[in-house]
Design a protein around this motif. Sequence first.
Motif: not given
Length: 440
Positions: A416-440
């Motif tokens: 599979e060709s894919s990229v893994n994207f992770i967002l942290n606030k400090g050491t806490t993992f947070v859900d990217p859904r509320v940060w990234l712009a809605p997908a087209n």
Amino acid sequence: MKFFKAALIIIAVCTATSVFAQTSDELKRRKNKLTEELQQLNREYEETASNKKVSVRQLNNLKIQINLRQEKIANINSEVRNLDNQISESNNTVHNLQSQLDQLKKEYAGMVLFAYRNQSAYNKLMFIFASKDFNQAYRRLKYLQQFGTYRERQAGYIQGTQKELHVKINELDKDKKEKSNLLTEQEKERTELGKAKSNQVKVITDLSKHQGELKKQQKDVQQKIAKTNREINNAIRREIEEMRRKAEEEARRRAEEAARIAAAKAKADAANNNAPAPVVIKKPVVIKRATDSEALNATPEAAKLSNDFLGNRGRLPWPVASGQLIHGFGTYVEDGIRNDNNGYEIRAAAGAPVRAVFEGTVKMVKDISGTYLVIINHGEYFTSYSNLRSVNVSVGQKVGTKQTIGAVATDQISGESSVNFILNKGTTFVDPRVWLAPAN
């Protein structure tokens, strides 16, 4: 008055059509995008299917196809519902316009008959002279003068209503034809969905013959994910400790400088008063330990970057310009195996550019089992990008929003060709859904 009612009907229909068109356009754009993605998936599936050996990549491809086809069918259902509403509104409009037209024609026929009976000058004069008084005679004269103009206007109303009726009938026929085409397309998608599900069952059956090999592959994938998460945690923890150390050193320096200034002032005051110099007892400087958040926002630059990042919540660009979400944030079960995902796994074309979602400073570039991990600091926030086949940034480099930092790799295990994207606030993992712009 009747023409005014007809005008209101036409305005209402035009407004409803405008709202419908906007929704319809959005649905059509999404359907076209789904069609393009499905065509790409079909091409990739044919490439993998040409090999006699069944692979996990084929299974993943079919799963994505099934999800996209189901979404496309739901999209077509929405289009059909919109068209049904539009057809119903058009039918009502046609009925109302036809009734209005019939009434206008009836009134016009009455006027024509009246005009015929009073076409001679003698009859018109008799109509005026038969008045009871001067005021009634004047009103009848004005009526005869305005009658011709009104009749012409009524004829114009009839022509306008006929034209509008013709337009609405054409629109109605067009909508019915479009609905028929959509239903045909929907049936085709249902057939393709059935084929994809059948292929999925076949691939799963073939893969079940190689369970030992698959379990090893899945274990390798889990180990790689765990190693990536450890590297992210360790890198963030090191950054916090380094920022805390610098903050504490700066606080200690300021405290010692304040103590030195206070001692010098006390000595000067004693000298001015001819008093013996005070005995200065040096006390150890005690610095309160900064929290993680305080450490990461210790400098004005870091605090501003954190605030700017927070201000773009819900508007951050995706790490790839075009891709499909495979797994979202949280726990999911796949093939009976429970998996925890700390970010987004996004399917994209092999070699597609991976870009920073916000400005910041690169804190790590590391090889993880043959692919690269890049970590970028944004004040109190960190973004991580893994499964990159190459990178073109280095540690300490400042990057801008949407700047390319690497390229998508093809996983040798899953294909599979894919990229893994992770967002942290400090050491806490947070859900990217509320940060990234809605997908087209």
